[in-house]
Design a protein around this motif. Structure first.
Motif, short mmCIF file in Angstrom:
data_model
loop_
_atom_site.label_atom_id
_atom_site.label_comp_id
_atom_site.label_asym_id
_atom_site.label_seq_id
_atom_site.Cartn_x
_atom_site.Cartn_y
_atom_site.Cartn_z
N GLU A 180 16.78 36.20 16.17
CA GLU A 180 16.94 35.55 17.47
C GLU A 180 16.52 34.09 17.42
OE1 GLU A 180 18.03 35.51 21.55
OE2 GLU A 180 18.48 36.86 19.90
N ALA A 181 15.44 33.79 16.69
CA ALA A 181 15.01 32.39 16.55
C ALA A 181 16.07 31.59 15.81
CB ALA A 181 13.67 32.33 15.81
N ALA A 182 16.63 32.17 14.77
CA ALA A 182 17.69 31.47 14.02
C ALA A 182 18.93 31.28 14.89
CB ALA A 182 18.04 32.24 12.76
N ARG A 183 19.24 32.27 15.71
CA ARG A 183 20.41 32.16 16.58
C ARG A 183 20.20 31.08 17.65
NH1 ARG A 183 22.28 33.57 21.40
NH2 ARG A 183 20.37 34.56 22.08
N LEU A 184 19.00 31.02 18.21
CA LEU A 184 18.74 30.06 19.29
C LEU A 184 18.72 28.62 18.82
CD1 LEU A 184 16.07 31.99 21.38
CD2 LEU A 184 18.42 31.48 22.02
N VAL A 185 18.36 28.39 17.57
CA VAL A 185 18.32 27.02 17.07
C VAL A 185 19.54 26.71 16.20
CG1 VAL A 185 15.83 26.82 17.20
CG2 VAL A 185 16.88 27.59 15.08
N GLY A 186 20.50 27.60 16.18
CA GLY A 186 21.73 27.34 15.45
C GLY A 186 21.57 27.39 13.94
N GLY A 187 20.63 28.20 13.47
CA GLY A 187 20.44 28.32 12.03
C GLY A 187 19.68 27.17 11.41
N ALA A 188 19.03 26.35 12.20
CA ALA A 188 18.27 25.21 11.67
C ALA A 188 17.07 25.71 10.86
CB ALA A 188 17.80 24.32 12.82
N PRO A 189 16.60 24.89 9.92
CA PRO A 189 15.44 25.31 9.11
C PRO A 189 14.16 25.49 9.93
CG PRO A 189 16.51 23.37 8.16
CD PRO A 189 17.16 23.64 9.46
N GLU A 238 22.84 16.11 19.91
CA GLU A 238 23.30 17.38 20.49
C GLU A 238 23.31 18.45 19.42
OE1 GLU A 238 26.81 17.42 22.80
OE2 GLU A 238 26.41 15.47 23.67
N VAL A 239 22.97 19.65 19.83
CA VAL A 239 22.90 20.77 18.92
C VAL A 239 24.12 21.65 19.11
CG1 VAL A 239 21.56 22.80 18.24
CG2 VAL A 239 20.40 20.74 18.99
N ASP A 240 24.81 21.94 18.01
CA ASP A 240 25.94 22.84 18.06
C ASP A 240 25.42 24.24 17.78
OD1 ASP A 240 28.49 23.92 18.09
OD2 ASP A 240 28.82 23.50 15.95
N VAL A 241 25.39 25.08 18.82
CA VAL A 241 24.84 26.42 18.70
C VAL A 241 25.97 27.39 18.38
CG1 VAL A 241 23.61 28.26 19.89
CG2 VAL A 241 23.01 25.88 20.32
N ARG A 242 25.81 28.12 17.30
CA ARG A 242 26.78 29.13 16.91
C ARG A 242 26.14 30.50 17.08
NH1 ARG A 242 27.46 28.01 11.14
NH2 ARG A 242 25.52 26.94 11.44
N VAL A 243 26.87 31.39 17.68
CA VAL A 243 26.37 32.75 17.85
C VAL A 243 26.71 33.52 16.58
CG1 VAL A 243 26.52 34.85 19.22
CG2 VAL A 243 26.69 32.61 20.33
N LEU A 244 25.69 34.04 15.95
CA LEU A 244 25.87 34.80 14.72
C LEU A 244 25.94 36.28 15.03
CD1 LEU A 244 23.29 32.91 12.51
CD2 LEU A 244 25.74 32.51 12.64
N ARG A 245 26.71 36.99 14.23
CA ARG A 245 26.82 38.43 14.38
C ARG A 245 25.52 39.07 13.94
NH1 ARG A 245 29.90 42.53 10.84
NH2 ARG A 245 28.84 41.23 9.36
N PRO A 246 25.01 40.05 14.66
CA PRO A 246 23.76 40.69 14.24
C PRO A 246 23.96 41.42 12.90
CG PRO A 246 24.71 41.84 16.12
CD PRO A 246 25.53 40.62 15.89
#
Length: 166
Positions: free
Chosen positions: A23-32, A80-88
Motif C-alpha cells: 500500500e505504501a508503494a502504491r500510494l507513492v507510485g513505487g518511489a524509493p 507532480e507525481v504520476d501515481v500508478r495503481v499496481l495489481r495486488p
C-alpha cells in the motif's frame, strides 16, 4: 516502554507487513521512499501500541498514519507525481480446495504452528527500537524541563523569603 517489542506487536506486523508495504508503494507510485514511509508508520504504531491495543484501534491508526505520512511526502514534492495503481500480488499459499490442505486445516487448530516472517520480524524490531529511543528522549526532556521549573520555583521562593517586608 520496553526495549523489546511484545509478541502481539510482532504478530500484528507479521500479519500486515506485506499489505502495508504494498500500500505504501502504491500510494507513492513505487518511489524509493515507500520503504521509509513503511518503517515510519510502524514506528508511529509502536510508540502508541499499548494504548491502541487497549482501545482496539490498531488497524485504523495504521491506515491513518499511512495516509498522513503519504500526504506529508506529497506536500514535500516539488513536481507532480504520476501515481500508478499496481495489481495486488498473488497469494503466497495457494488454496487447493475450499477447506485447504490437511496441513492448513491443522494449522488453524494448533497454536504456535506459524513462524513469523523474518522480514516482518526485523521490521517490527527496527520500528520498536526507533519508538523506544524516541520515548527515552521524551523522558529525558521531561526531566530537564521539570528540573528547570523546580529550580525557578526555588529561586522565586528564596527571593520572596529574602524580600524586605516594608
Amino acid at each position: 516502554m520496553d526495549d523489546e517489542p511484545p509478541a502481539d506487536y510482532v504478530a500484528f506486523v507479521t500479519l500486515h507487513a506485506a499489505g502495508l508495504r504494498a500500500e505504501a508503494a502504491r500510494l507513492v507510485g513505487g518511489a524509493p521512499v515507500a520503504e521509509q514511509i513503511y518503517l515510519a508508520v510502524l514506528t508511529d504504531l509502536a510508540g502508541r501500541w499499548r494504548r491502541l491495543r487497549w482501545l482496539g484501534r490498531t488497524e485504523s491508526h495504521m491506515r491513518e498514519r499511512l495516509t498522513a505520512r503519504t500526504a506529508q511526502w506529497r506536500d514535500d514534492q516539488v513536481y507532480e507525481v504520476d501515481v500508478r495503481v499496481l495489481r495486488p500480488p498473488d497469494p503466497v499459499v495457494p488454496v487447493f480446495t475450499p477447506a485447504g490442505s490437511l496441513a492448513l486445516r491443522k494449522a488453524k487448530i494448533l497454536g504456535g504452528t506459524a513462524r513469523a516472517d523474518l522480514d516482518a520480524l526485523a521490521d517490527a524490531e527496527i520500528a520498536w527500537v526507533h519508538a523506544y529511543l524516541k520515548s527515552q528522549w521524551r523522558r529525558l526532556l521531561r526531566y530537564v524541563i521539570g528540573s528547570i521549573l523546580l529550580l525557578a520555583v526555588i529561586v522565586q521562593y528564596v527571593t520572596w523569603l529574602g524580600a524586605d517586608p516594608v
